[in-house]
Design a protein around this motif. Structure first.
Motif, PDB file in Angstrom:
ATOM      1  N   PHE A 171      67.191  70.678  24.536  1.00 10.02           N
ATOM      2  CA  PHE A 171      65.963  70.455  23.486  1.00 10.02           C
ATOM      3  C   PHE A 171      65.031  69.510  23.748  1.00 10.02           C
ATOM      4  CE2 PHE A 171      69.666  67.674  22.240  1.00 10.02           C
ATOM      5  CZ  PHE A 171      68.867  66.485  22.110  1.00 10.02           C
ATOM      6  N   PHE A 172      63.900  69.604  23.026  1.00  9.89           N
ATOM      7  CA  PHE A 172      63.008  68.598  23.173  1.00  9.89           C
ATOM      8  C   PHE A 172      62.574  67.894  21.624  1.00  9.89           C
ATOM      9  CE2 PHE A 172      61.412  72.742  23.300  1.00  9.89           C
ATOM     10  CZ  PHE A 172      60.494  72.694  22.136  1.00  9.89           C
ATOM     11  N   LEU A 173      61.704  66.982  21.503  1.00  5.95           N
ATOM     12  CA  LEU A 173      61.422  66.288  20.223  1.00  5.95           C
ATOM     13  C   LEU A 173      59.887  66.780  19.881  1.00  5.95           C
ATOM     14  CD1 LEU A 173      62.807  62.910  20.560  1.00  5.95           C
ATOM     15  CD2 LEU A 173      63.685  64.732  19.205  1.00  5.95           C
ATOM     16  N   TRP A 221      57.770  66.773  28.050  1.00  6.03           N
ATOM     17  CA  TRP A 221      57.130  67.889  27.657  1.00  6.03           C
ATOM     18  C   TRP A 221      56.205  67.475  26.231  1.00  6.03           C
ATOM     19  CZ3 TRP A 221      60.649  72.830  27.186  1.00  6.03           C
ATOM     20  CH2 TRP A 221      60.998  73.198  28.536  1.00  6.03           C
ATOM     21  N   ILE A 258      74.685  63.917  20.656  1.00  9.90           N
ATOM     22  CA  ILE A 258      73.523  62.985  21.427  1.00  9.90           C
ATOM     23  C   ILE A 258      72.780  62.218  20.614  1.00  9.90           C
ATOM     24  CG2 ILE A 258      71.612  63.116  22.790  1.00  9.90           C
ATOM     25  CD1 ILE A 258      72.628  66.054  23.914  1.00  9.90           C
ATOM     26  N   MET A 259      72.244  62.679  19.493  1.00 11.60           N
ATOM     27  CA  MET A 259      71.398  61.893  18.467  1.00 11.60           C
ATOM     28  C   MET A 259      71.811  62.251  17.065  1.00 11.60           C
ATOM     29  SD  MET A 259      67.699  63.398  19.373  1.00 11.60           S
ATOM     30  CE  MET A 259      67.530  62.899  21.088  1.00 11.60           C
ATOM     31  N   LEU A 289      62.796  69.889  32.941  1.00 13.35           N
ATOM     32  CA  LEU A 289      63.131  70.108  31.572  1.00 13.35           C
ATOM     33  C   LEU A 289      62.734  68.899  30.722  1.00 13.35           C
ATOM     34  CD1 LEU A 289      66.608  71.737  32.284  1.00 13.35           C
ATOM     35  CD2 LEU A 289      64.735  72.554  31.041  1.00 13.35           C
ATOM     36  N   PRO A 290      62.815  68.874  29.598  1.00 14.27           N
ATOM     37  CA  PRO A 290      62.314  67.555  28.691  1.00 14.27           C
ATOM     38  C   PRO A 290      63.230  66.205  29.038  1.00 14.27           C
ATOM     39  CG  PRO A 290      62.832  69.667  27.346  1.00 14.27           C
ATOM     40  CD  PRO A 290      63.441  69.614  28.523  1.00 14.27           C
ATOM     41  N   TRP A 291      62.599  65.427  28.639  1.00 10.62           N
ATOM     42  CA  TRP A 291      63.275  63.900  29.022  1.00 10.62           C
ATOM     43  C   TRP A 291      63.973  63.494  27.603  1.00 10.62           C
ATOM     44  CZ3 TRP A 291      59.917  59.684  31.656  1.00 10.62           C
ATOM     45  CH2 TRP A 291      59.438  60.479  32.968  1.00 10.62           C
ATOM     46  N   SER A 292      63.825  64.324  26.666  1.00 13.52           N
ATOM     47  CA  SER A 292      64.451  63.781  25.167  1.00 13.52           C
ATOM     48  C   SER A 292      65.763  63.210  25.224  1.00 13.52           C
ATOM     49  CB  SER A 292      64.196  65.057  24.249  1.00 13.52           C
ATOM     50  OG  SER A 292      62.998  65.346  24.385  1.00 13.52           O
ATOM     51  N   THR A 293      66.755  64.092  25.792  1.00  7.81           N
ATOM     52  CA  THR A 293      68.324  63.632  25.756  1.00  7.81           C
ATOM     53  C   THR A 293      68.447  62.207  26.676  1.00  7.81           C
ATOM     54  OG1 THR A 293      69.076  65.822  25.654  1.00  7.81           O
ATOM     55  CG2 THR A 293      70.692  64.343  26.668  1.00  7.81           C
TER      56      THR A 293
END
Ligand SMILES: [Mg+2]
Ligand SMILES: [Mg+2]
Ligand SMILES: [Mg+2]
Lengths: 215, 215
Positions: free
Chosen positions: A35-37, A110, A170-171, B108-112
Motif C-alpha cells: 500500500f501507499f498513503l 509515490w 504495520i500502522m 514500490l512505495p516507501w510507506s511501510t
C-alpha cells in the motif's frame, strides 16, 4: 462516521489488488498486499469544484471501493476486522501516471504521483448495513460516456478483512481512516475538458446504483 | 499549535536534504526536493512508551527539524512561507532501512518502511520565536552514549521556505501538518536494548539544548 472527510487522518491505498489491473500495467500479481498513503488533503467532493490536472501530468482514473474505519485498532485479527468497519465510500484514486512511472524507475516515493490536491474524489458515506456481501460490489468508470472500467469486488486478490489485518499490523487504524481497496482493469487518462462518471453498484454488475460521482 | 500531535493530518518528510547524508547512502544530491508521507499514527512521545522495532527490521535513526504549520495554504510563495510556520519540533524519522532498500529496488512505495507505529518520535512544540535564525539549528543523535549524528541546518540543500513552497504546490498544507526537513549524515541502526538521545541545539553546535528526546 459520515464526518470521515473532515476528521480522518489517513488514506491507505492498496496497490494491484485486481489481477487484471496488475497485468495491464505490466506488473506481477503481488504475493502479499502492499500500500501507499494518499494525503487527506487530496479529498474532494462533487460540490467542491472540479478535479485539477496539474501541468504536465497524465492523470489516470482508478475507481475503488473505500472502507471507512469506525474503531481504532492495532494488529486487528482477520476475524475481528468486520467490527472495525463503519461503512464504505466510492473513491477515485487519481494517479499522475507519468510521474509514477518516473519515480518507480528511480526507486523514489509515490507520494507526489498519488497526492496532488483534488486527487481523491469521494462520494457520500455508505453505512455498513447497505452492503451485506462485500464480494458483490460493482465498480464502474466512464469517460465522456464511454465505459472504461467495469469490475466487481469478487475479483479482489486480498479481501477486505485481510487488508484490515495487514495494514493494522504495520500502522494502527483510527476512526475515520479510509482504506482504498484497489482498482479493476481499464485505467486510463482523463484529459482536460472530459467528463467522467464513477459508480458503485450493488449487488454486482446488474444491481442498483449505490453511489455515483459525476464531473 | 502545541496540539499538532493530536490534530495534525500529515507528516511530509523531505528526502536527501543534506548532501553528506545523500552521499552516505549512495544517492545523488537531488536537483529538486522530493518527499514522502509518514502517517500521524507513527507519532510517539517519550512518556507513551518505547519505540518498537518490528521483527526482521533494521531500524535506522534520522534526527530532523520538524516544521509545524500554523496556517492553511496552497501554492504558498517562498516569500510568504514564514507566515505559515507556527513553530518547530524535534523529530526522529525512524526508517526500516532493509525494507526501504527492498522496495526501492522494486519501484514500490516507501510507506511501510517509513510508517510503522512508533516510527516518528517527537518532542514538545517549540514556538517560532525560540528560533530566530533557521540556519543555525544543531541536530544531534547518539546511541548508547556514542555520537552518531551531529549536523547543522546550515547544510540543508533546500531551505525551509523553499520546502513549504514546493510541498504546497503539490498538496495544500493545513494547520497542524508537520514537514520533516531531512537528516544530516551519520544515520545507522538502533538495536533492541540500546538507548538513544536526540537533541536540537541553538544556536548551532555550541548552543543550548532546545529540545531533547531520550529513550
Ligand atoms: Mg506491528
Ligand atoms: Mg489505486
Ligand atoms: Mg528522513
Amino acid at each position: 462516521m459520515s464526518s470521515f472527510l473532515r476528521t480522518g487522518k489517513k488514506i491507505v491505498a492498496i496497490g494491484r489488488n485486481y489481477a487484471d489491473h496488475a497485468k495491464e500495467l505490466g506488473n506481477a500479481v503481488p504475493k502479499e498486499p502492499f500500500f501507499f498513503l494518499k494525503p487527506t488533503s487530496s479529498y474532494i467532493e462533487p460540490e467542491e469544484g472540479p478535479v485539477e490536472i496539474p501541468r504536465g501530468v497524465i492523470m489516470h482514473h482508478e475507481v475503488e471501493l473505500g472502507v471507512v474505519i469506525g474503531k481504532n485498532g492495532r494488529d486487528i485479527k482477520t476475524s475481528d476486522a468486520e467490527s472495525h468497519i463503519a461503512g464504505y465510500t466510492l473513491a477515485i484514486d487519481l494517479t499522475a501516471r507519468n510521474v509514477q512511472d518516473a519515480v518507480k524507475a528511480k526507486g523514489l516515493p509515490w507520494s507526489t504521483a498519488k497526492g496532488f490536491d483534488t486527487f481523491c474524489p469521494v462520494g457520500p458515506f455508505i453505512p455498513k448495513s447497505r452492503i451485506a456481501d462485500l464480494s458483490k460490489v460493482g465498480l464502474h468508470f466512464s469517460v465522456n460516456g464511454t465505459v472504461k472500467q467495469s469490475g466487481t469486488t469478487a475479483d479482489m486478490i486480498f479481501k477486505v478483512p485481510d487488508l484490515i489485518a495487514f495494514v493494522s499490523s504495520i500502522m494502527k487504524l483510527e476512526e475515520g481512516d479510509v482504506i482504498l481497496t484497489g482498482t479493476p482493469a481499464g485505467v486510463g487518462p482523463i484529459n482536460a475538458g472530459e467528463s467522467f462518471t464513477a459508480k458503485l453498484t450493488y449487488p454486482d454488475l446488474e444491481g442498483q446504483v449505490l453511489s455515483e460521482y459525476t464531473m
